[in-house]
Design a protein around this motif. Structure first.
Motif, mmCIF file in Angstrom:
data_model
loop_
_atom_site.group_PDB
_atom_site.id
_atom_site.type_symbol
_atom_site.label_atom_id
_atom_site.label_comp_id
_atom_site.label_asym_id
_atom_site.label_seq_id
_atom_site.Cartn_x
_atom_site.Cartn_y
_atom_site.Cartn_z
ATOM 1 N N PRO A 53 -61.881 17.470 56.210
ATOM 2 C CA PRO A 53 -61.792 17.007 54.826
ATOM 3 C C PRO A 53 -61.059 15.676 54.732
ATOM 4 O O PRO A 53 -60.112 15.415 55.479
ATOM 5 N N VAL A 54 -61.497 14.862 53.802
ATOM 6 C CA VAL A 54 -60.878 13.552 53.603
ATOM 7 C C VAL A 54 -59.553 13.718 52.854
ATOM 8 O O VAL A 54 -59.494 14.360 51.803
ATOM 9 N N VAL A 55 -58.496 13.151 53.405
ATOM 10 C CA VAL A 55 -57.193 13.145 52.739
ATOM 11 C C VAL A 55 -57.072 11.850 51.952
ATOM 12 O O VAL A 55 -57.128 10.770 52.536
ATOM 13 N N PRO A 56 -56.924 11.922 50.646
ATOM 14 C CA PRO A 56 -56.842 10.686 49.849
ATOM 15 C C PRO A 56 -55.532 9.948 50.097
ATOM 16 O O PRO A 56 -54.558 10.530 50.582
ATOM 17 N N SER A 57 -55.529 8.681 49.746
ATOM 18 C CA SER A 57 -54.303 7.887 49.916
ATOM 19 C C SER A 57 -53.249 8.256 48.877
ATOM 20 O O SER A 57 -52.053 8.058 49.095
ATOM 21 N N SER A 58 -53.701 8.797 47.745
ATOM 22 C CA SER A 58 -52.765 9.217 46.700
ATOM 23 C C SER A 58 -53.444 10.253 45.813
ATOM 24 O O SER A 58 -54.673 10.379 45.806
ATOM 25 N N VAL A 59 -52.634 10.989 45.063
ATOM 26 C CA VAL A 59 -53.129 11.998 44.133
ATOM 27 C C VAL A 59 -52.324 11.896 42.846
ATOM 28 O O VAL A 59 -51.098 11.740 42.889
ATOM 29 N N VAL A 71 -46.178 9.483 57.082
ATOM 30 C CA VAL A 71 -46.802 10.355 58.072
ATOM 31 C C VAL A 71 -46.637 11.828 57.732
ATOM 32 O O VAL A 71 -47.602 12.608 57.776
ATOM 33 N N ASP A 72 -45.423 12.245 57.398
ATOM 34 C CA ASP A 72 -45.202 13.667 57.127
ATOM 35 C C ASP A 72 -45.952 14.123 55.884
ATOM 36 O O ASP A 72 -46.482 15.239 55.833
ATOM 37 N N MET A 73 -46.040 13.256 54.871
ATOM 38 C CA MET A 73 -46.763 13.607 53.653
ATOM 39 C C MET A 73 -48.249 13.781 53.950
ATOM 40 O O MET A 73 -48.887 14.735 53.491
ATOM 41 N N TYR A 74 -48.798 12.873 54.742
ATOM 42 C CA TYR A 74 -50.214 12.947 55.108
ATOM 43 C C TYR A 74 -50.511 14.230 55.876
ATOM 44 O O TYR A 74 -51.459 14.961 55.574
ATOM 45 N N GLU A 75 -49.714 14.509 56.894
ATOM 46 C CA GLU A 75 -49.998 15.655 57.753
ATOM 47 C C GLU A 75 -49.827 16.982 57.016
ATOM 48 O O GLU A 75 -50.571 17.934 57.263
ATOM 49 N N ARG A 76 -48.872 17.031 56.117
ATOM 50 C CA ARG A 76 -48.651 18.278 55.375
ATOM 51 C C ARG A 76 -49.808 18.560 54.412
ATOM 52 O O ARG A 76 -50.241 19.707 54.274
ATOM 53 N N ASP A 78 -52.896 17.315 54.839
ATOM 54 C CA ASP A 78 -54.059 17.539 55.699
ATOM 55 C C ASP A 78 -54.103 18.993 56.174
ATOM 56 O O ASP A 78 -55.172 19.615 56.228
ATOM 57 N N ARG A 79 -52.953 19.544 56.521
ATOM 58 C CA ARG A 79 -52.891 20.932 56.992
ATOM 59 C C ARG A 79 -53.438 21.881 55.934
ATOM 60 O O ARG A 79 -54.275 22.756 56.220
ATOM 61 N N GLU A 80 -52.974 21.720 54.690
ATOM 62 C CA GLU A 80 -53.379 22.650 53.639
ATOM 63 C C GLU A 80 -54.814 22.406 53.193
ATOM 64 O O GLU A 80 -55.554 23.356 52.915
ATOM 65 N N LEU A 81 -55.211 21.143 53.142
ATOM 66 C CA LEU A 81 -56.569 20.810 52.727
ATOM 67 C C LEU A 81 -57.583 21.329 53.739
ATOM 68 O O LEU A 81 -58.618 21.900 53.376
ATOM 69 N N SER A 223 -41.808 24.754 52.200
ATOM 70 C CA SER A 223 -42.176 23.382 52.526
ATOM 71 C C SER A 223 -43.666 23.138 52.300
ATOM 72 O O SER A 223 -44.078 22.071 51.850
ATOM 73 N N ARG A 224 -44.484 24.136 52.594
ATOM 74 C CA ARG A 224 -45.936 24.012 52.443
ATOM 75 C C ARG A 224 -46.391 24.199 51.000
ATOM 76 O O ARG A 224 -47.504 23.782 50.634
ATOM 77 N N TYR A 225 -45.559 24.790 50.191
ATOM 78 C CA TYR A 225 -45.982 25.302 48.884
ATOM 79 C C TYR A 225 -46.589 24.220 47.990
ATOM 80 O O TYR A 225 -47.700 24.368 47.470
#
Length: 332
Positions: A53-59, A71-76, A78-81, A223-225
């Protein structure tokens, strides 16, 4: 026993774009034609490639823009998406249920000054299952434990459990979220406290010198919530982008009700239900807060009991409502 999701993964791959790979001479290669790009792809050994799935640059969430360059925001996210995009059955059910319950939940949030995006918190809490009950004894769409429910004015006992009263539990969740927002000044921290508790989030923000839950090092679940909430929003804002396709007639429909006020004891709910033209099962489905076949009601409290309209109990007699046109592919 854990069931394999392989057949479901294959099915989702057919609805999303694949990554081009070199044509191989092996006769076991499987061809796949992507209709959107009019390109044919070959997957080795007959296994179709799965697109991340594509992770957007912002939401945009609750009136603020959340960036994912860090980096941490992206990976977190990406994991849930990634997890949610390929948990097909639950995600499909969630979209179908949202069409049934969002029309009831959204106005309650609005009149309490809670952003509509917080509906996705309820999605994460219960998958919008009104009868949800967790190992931690949390119940309902908003998953209150008994002590917190009583703290926010909900009745919880052998005969009545208002954690299953959609209107009352949503009002209580709004009061909790508003109080938490007033404490922290941002919705991500208010949401994190819904999972981890205000005492823990407040203590961690103080000791970690942070202003936002996004900057806290927390237990994995908490943290994932917030990222699970964001992933839910992204997929439900545009399900087709993530491979989910539904028609209007596949969405669950809101039920129409009339309300009867009860301020006396009820000796037998099944008999009461029959007098009002429905079965005991239909009474309980419409009013899951009823927890026993009788109601003492010694104090004369007024309970609002929903009686479903007969036509709304049959698909052939009900109108087809679509809460969010992005949820369906057969748009008018």
């Amino acid at each position: 026993m854990k069931k394999t999701l392989f057949p479901t993964v294959i099915s989702i791959a057919l609805s999303v774009s694949a990554t081009p790979v070199s044509c191989l001479a092996d006769n076991s290669d499987s061809k796949y034609h992507d209709r959107e790009s009019n390109t044919e792809y070959v997957s080795p050994n007959g296994i179709l490639r799965i697109k991340n799935p594509v992770v957007p640059s912002s939401v945009r969430f609750a009136g603020q823009t959340i960036e994912f360059d860090r980096v941490d925001m992206y990976e977190r996210l990406d994991r849930e998406l990634t997890s949610m995009a390929y948990t097909h059955g639950n995600t499909l059910l969630l979209i179908k249920r949202a069409n049934k319950y969002f029309p009831e939940l959204s106005p309650i949030l609005k009149r309490n000054g809670i952003p509509e995006d917080l509906l996705y918190l309820a999605c994460v809490e219960s998958m919008l299952n009104p009868r949800a009950y967790s190992p931690a004894k949390a119940a309902g769409l908003w998953q209150f434990i008994p002590s917190t429910a009583r703290q926010y004015g909900l009745e919880v006992n052998e005969w009545v459990d208002e954690r299953y009263n959609i209107e009352k539990e949503t009002e209580a969740a709004c009061r909790y979220l508003r109080k938490a927002y007033d404490m922290y000044g941002n919705w991500e921290s208010a949401a994190a406290s819904y999972n981890g508790g205000t005492n823990r989030i407040t203590a961690e923000m103080e000791t970690q010198l942070a202003d936002s839950a996004f900057d806290l090092y927390l237990a994995d679940e908490t943290s994932r919530y917030m990222f699970r909430i964001l992933a839910t929003k992204l997929i439900m804002d545009n399900p087709v982008l993530y491979g989910f396709q539904l028609n209007k007639n596949q969405l669950y429909q809101p039920i129409e009700y009339r309300t009867v006020e009860v301020d006396t004891p009820v000796n037998d709910w099944p008999t009461w239900a029959r007098k009002h033209g429905i079965s005991y099962s239909q009474l309980r489905e419409a009013n899951p807060w009823i927890r026993h076949k009788s109601l003492p009601n010694k104090n004369g409290k007024i309970y609002k009991v929903k009686i479903p309209a007969k036509d709304s109990l049959y698909r052939s007699k009900s109108d087809c409502h679509v809460y969010n046109k992005n949820w369906v592919t057969d748009k008018d």
